[in-house]
Design a protein around this motif. Structure first.
Motif, PDB file in Angstrom:
ATOM      1  N   MET A 154       6.836   9.012 -13.238  1.00 25.64           N
ATOM      2  CA  MET A 154       6.015   8.145 -12.418  1.00 25.64           C
ATOM      3  C   MET A 154       6.538   6.718 -12.553  1.00 25.64           C
ATOM      4  O   MET A 154       6.815   6.245 -13.640  1.00 25.64           O
ATOM      5  CB  MET A 154       4.553   8.226 -12.859  1.00 25.64           C
ATOM      6  CG  MET A 154       3.694   7.281 -12.072  1.00 25.64           C
ATOM      7  SD  MET A 154       1.974   7.271 -12.547  1.00 25.64           S
ATOM      8  CE  MET A 154       1.560   8.961 -12.253  1.00 25.64           C
ATOM      9  N   GLU A 155       6.642   6.066 -11.435  1.00 27.42           N
ATOM     10  CA  GLU A 155       7.150   4.701 -11.406  1.00 27.42           C
ATOM     11  C   GLU A 155       6.079   3.709 -11.863  1.00 27.42           C
ATOM     12  O   GLU A 155       4.923   3.805 -11.490  1.00 27.42           O
ATOM     13  CB  GLU A 155       7.579   4.356  -9.977  1.00 27.42           C
ATOM     14  CG  GLU A 155       8.242   3.020  -9.850  1.00 27.42           C
ATOM     15  CD  GLU A 155       8.729   2.764  -8.436  1.00 27.42           C
ATOM     16  OE1 GLU A 155       9.393   1.747  -8.246  1.00 27.42           O
ATOM     17  OE2 GLU A 155       8.437   3.576  -7.547  1.00 27.42           O
ATOM     18  N   THR A 156       6.471   2.771 -12.727  1.00 34.35           N
ATOM     19  CA  THR A 156       5.572   1.714 -13.184  1.00 34.35           C
ATOM     20  C   THR A 156       6.257   0.379 -12.957  1.00 34.35           C
ATOM     21  O   THR A 156       7.420   0.212 -13.305  1.00 34.35           O
ATOM     22  CB  THR A 156       5.252   1.875 -14.688  1.00 34.35           C
ATOM     23  OG1 THR A 156       4.652   3.149 -14.883  1.00 34.35           O
ATOM     24  CG2 THR A 156       4.327   0.788 -15.165  1.00 34.35           C
ATOM     25  N   LEU A 157       5.542  -0.545 -12.349  1.00 39.98           N
ATOM     26  CA  LEU A 157       6.069  -1.882 -12.099  1.00 39.98           C
ATOM     27  C   LEU A 157       5.133  -2.912 -12.697  1.00 39.98           C
ATOM     28  O   LEU A 157       3.944  -2.662 -12.860  1.00 39.98           O
ATOM     29  CB  LEU A 157       6.182  -2.143 -10.595  1.00 39.98           C
ATOM     30  CG  LEU A 157       7.120  -1.236  -9.802  1.00 39.98           C
ATOM     31  CD1 LEU A 157       7.024  -1.550  -8.320  1.00 39.98           C
ATOM     32  CD2 LEU A 157       8.543  -1.393 -10.283  1.00 39.98           C
ATOM     33  N   ALA A 205       5.604  -3.652  -2.611  1.00 39.15           N
ATOM     34  CA  ALA A 205       5.822  -2.857  -1.395  1.00 39.15           C
ATOM     35  C   ALA A 205       5.879  -1.363  -1.682  1.00 39.15           C
ATOM     36  O   ALA A 205       5.438  -0.553  -0.868  1.00 39.15           O
ATOM     37  CB  ALA A 205       7.116  -3.306  -0.709  1.00 39.15           C
ATOM     38  N   GLU A 206       6.377  -0.975  -2.848  1.00 38.39           N
ATOM     39  CA  GLU A 206       6.481   0.441  -3.200  1.00 38.39           C
ATOM     40  C   GLU A 206       5.108   1.119  -3.278  1.00 38.39           C
ATOM     41  O   GLU A 206       5.006   2.330  -3.166  1.00 38.39           O
ATOM     42  CB  GLU A 206       7.180   0.622  -4.556  1.00 38.39           C
ATOM     43  CG  GLU A 206       8.625   0.191  -4.560  1.00 38.39           C
ATOM     44  CD  GLU A 206       8.819  -1.290  -4.901  1.00 38.39           C
ATOM     45  OE1 GLU A 206       9.930  -1.648  -5.302  1.00 38.39           O
ATOM     46  OE2 GLU A 206       7.875  -2.089  -4.768  1.00 38.39           O
ATOM     47  N   PHE A 207       4.052   0.333  -3.491  1.00 35.64           N
ATOM     48  CA  PHE A 207       2.701   0.868  -3.611  1.00 35.64           C
ATOM     49  C   PHE A 207       1.815   0.425  -2.447  1.00 35.64           C
ATOM     50  O   PHE A 207       0.597   0.478  -2.535  1.00 35.64           O
ATOM     51  CB  PHE A 207       2.062   0.423  -4.933  1.00 35.64           C
ATOM     52  CG  PHE A 207       2.789   0.937  -6.139  1.00 35.64           C
ATOM     53  CD1 PHE A 207       2.720   2.270  -6.496  1.00 35.64           C
ATOM     54  CD2 PHE A 207       3.547   0.077  -6.921  1.00 35.64           C
ATOM     55  CE1 PHE A 207       3.382   2.747  -7.613  1.00 35.64           C
ATOM     56  CE2 PHE A 207       4.213   0.547  -8.040  1.00 35.64           C
ATOM     57  CZ  PHE A 207       4.138   1.892  -8.385  1.00 35.64           C
ATOM     58  N   GLY A 232     -11.162   1.961 -19.764  1.00 33.82           N
ATOM     59  CA  GLY A 232     -11.078   0.568 -19.336  1.00 33.82           C
ATOM     60  C   GLY A 232     -10.034   0.317 -18.263  1.00 33.82           C
ATOM     61  O   GLY A 232      -9.828  -0.819 -17.851  1.00 33.82           O
ATOM     62  N   ASP A 233      -9.363   1.369 -17.799  1.00 32.76           N
ATOM     63  CA  ASP A 233      -8.343   1.221 -16.760  1.00 32.76           C
ATOM     64  C   ASP A 233      -8.997   1.033 -15.399  1.00 32.76           C
ATOM     65  O   ASP A 233     -10.018   1.659 -15.104  1.00 32.76           O
ATOM     66  CB  ASP A 233      -7.443   2.460 -16.697  1.00 32.76           C
ATOM     67  CG  ASP A 233      -6.729   2.722 -18.005  1.00 32.76           C
ATOM     68  OD1 ASP A 233      -6.316   1.742 -18.656  1.00 32.76           O
ATOM     69  OD2 ASP A 233      -6.583   3.903 -18.371  1.00 32.76           O
ATOM     70  N   LEU A 234      -8.421   0.171 -14.569  1.00 26.51           N
ATOM     71  CA  LEU A 234      -8.914  -0.012 -13.204  1.00 26.51           C
ATOM     72  C   LEU A 234      -8.372   1.093 -12.317  1.00 26.51           C
ATOM     73  O   LEU A 234      -7.198   1.458 -12.419  1.00 26.51           O
ATOM     74  CB  LEU A 234      -8.481  -1.363 -12.649  1.00 26.51           C
ATOM     75  CG  LEU A 234      -9.102  -2.585 -13.304  1.00 26.51           C
ATOM     76  CD1 LEU A 234      -8.547  -3.854 -12.667  1.00 26.51           C
ATOM     77  CD2 LEU A 234     -10.609  -2.554 -13.195  1.00 26.51           C
ATOM     78  N   ILE A 235      -9.212   1.609 -11.453  1.00 24.56           N
ATOM     79  CA  ILE A 235      -8.814   2.644 -10.513  1.00 24.56           C
ATOM     80  C   ILE A 235      -9.059   2.102  -9.116  1.00 24.56           C
ATOM     81  O   ILE A 235     -10.176   1.702  -8.783  1.00 24.56           O
ATOM     82  CB  ILE A 235      -9.623   3.936 -10.729  1.00 24.56           C
ATOM     83  CG1 ILE A 235      -9.371   4.459 -12.142  1.00 24.56           C
ATOM     84  CG2 ILE A 235      -9.267   4.976  -9.673  1.00 24.56           C
ATOM     85  CD1 ILE A 235     -10.296   5.571 -12.556  1.00 24.56           C
ATOM     86  N   ILE A 236      -8.012   2.050  -8.317  1.00 21.76           N
ATOM     87  CA  ILE A 236      -8.097   1.570  -6.940  1.00 21.76           C
ATOM     88  C   ILE A 236      -7.921   2.775  -6.025  1.00 21.76           C
ATOM     89  O   ILE A 236      -6.916   3.471  -6.103  1.00 21.76           O
ATOM     90  CB  ILE A 236      -7.019   0.505  -6.652  1.00 21.76           C
ATOM     91  CG1 ILE A 236      -7.227  -0.696  -7.567  1.00 21.76           C
ATOM     92  CG2 ILE A 236      -7.048   0.096  -5.194  1.00 21.76           C
ATOM     93  CD1 ILE A 236      -6.122  -1.720  -7.489  1.00 21.76           C
ATOM     94  N   HIS A 237      -8.920   3.020  -5.188  1.00 23.03           N
ATOM     95  CA  HIS A 237      -8.875   4.162  -4.283  1.00 23.03           C
ATOM     96  C   HIS A 237      -8.931   3.658  -2.842  1.00 23.03           C
ATOM     97  O   HIS A 237      -9.910   3.028  -2.445  1.00 23.03           O
ATOM     98  CB  HIS A 237     -10.070   5.090  -4.563  1.00 23.03           C
ATOM     99  CG  HIS A 237     -10.092   6.290  -3.695  1.00 23.03           C
ATOM    100  ND1 HIS A 237      -9.298   7.390  -3.927  1.00 23.03           N
ATOM    101  CD2 HIS A 237     -10.793   6.566  -2.566  1.00 23.03           C
ATOM    102  CE1 HIS A 237      -9.527   8.281  -2.991  1.00 23.03           C
ATOM    103  NE2 HIS A 237     -10.413   7.804  -2.155  1.00 23.03           N
ATOM    104  N   PRO A 238      -7.876   3.912  -2.052  1.00 18.34           N
ATOM    105  CA  PRO A 238      -7.893   3.475  -0.651  1.00 18.34           C
ATOM    106  C   PRO A 238      -9.016   4.152   0.121  1.00 18.34           C
ATOM    107  O   PRO A 238      -9.252   5.348  -0.036  1.00 18.34           O
ATOM    108  CB  PRO A 238      -6.536   3.921  -0.115  1.00 18.34           C
ATOM    109  CG  PRO A 238      -5.712   4.222  -1.313  1.00 18.34           C
ATOM    110  CD  PRO A 238      -6.644   4.596  -2.415  1.00 18.34           C
ATOM    111  N   LEU A 239      -9.724   3.383   0.919  1.00 22.08           N
ATOM    112  CA  LEU A 239     -10.757   3.936   1.794  1.00 22.08           C
ATOM    113  C   LEU A 239     -10.137   4.189   3.155  1.00 22.08           C
ATOM    114  O   LEU A 239      -9.240   3.461   3.585  1.00 22.08           O
ATOM    115  CB  LEU A 239     -11.936   2.970   1.906  1.00 22.08           C
ATOM    116  CG  LEU A 239     -12.674   2.696   0.601  1.00 22.08           C
ATOM    117  CD1 LEU A 239     -13.761   1.655   0.816  1.00 22.08           C
ATOM    118  CD2 LEU A 239     -13.257   3.973   0.029  1.00 22.08           C
TER     119      LEU A 239
END
Length: 91
Positions: A1-4, A21-23, A38-45
């Motif tokens: 998995m790519e991490t930036l 741009a990759e994400f 404690g990790d943030l989770i971003i879910h596209p709507l």
């Protein structure tokens, strides 16, 4: 998995994160939450840009109820949770 690594900055009274741009997200809204670690989770709507197109296609009889149901079922099924490396222990 790519991490930036990216930049966090203030935008008025809010804090913003530059998404590389990759994400890139194909939506204008996201939901954000924090998990037990404690990790943030971003879910596209789902983008609402196609609503007018779907209404026009339905009015013309170009799509049937099965097609619409399949699209809605696909949109409602959540993507699998991504595995992430815990970077807090390396700092």
């Amino acid at each position: 998995m790519e991490t930036l690594t990216t930049r966090v900055f203030n935008n008025g009274n809010s804090q913003a994160v530059r998404i590389p741009a990759e994400f890139r997200l194909d939506t204008d809204q996201v939901s954000i939450s924090r998990n037990e670690a404690g990790d943030l989770i971003i879910h596209p709507l789902g983008a609402k840009r196609g609503t007018a197109l779907m209404q026009a296609l339905q009015a013309l009889g170009e799509v049937d109820a099965g097609f619409v149901a399949a699209l809605e079922a696909d949109r409602e099924s959540p993507l699998p949770m991504q595995e992430r490396e815990d970077l807090r222990s390396t700092c």
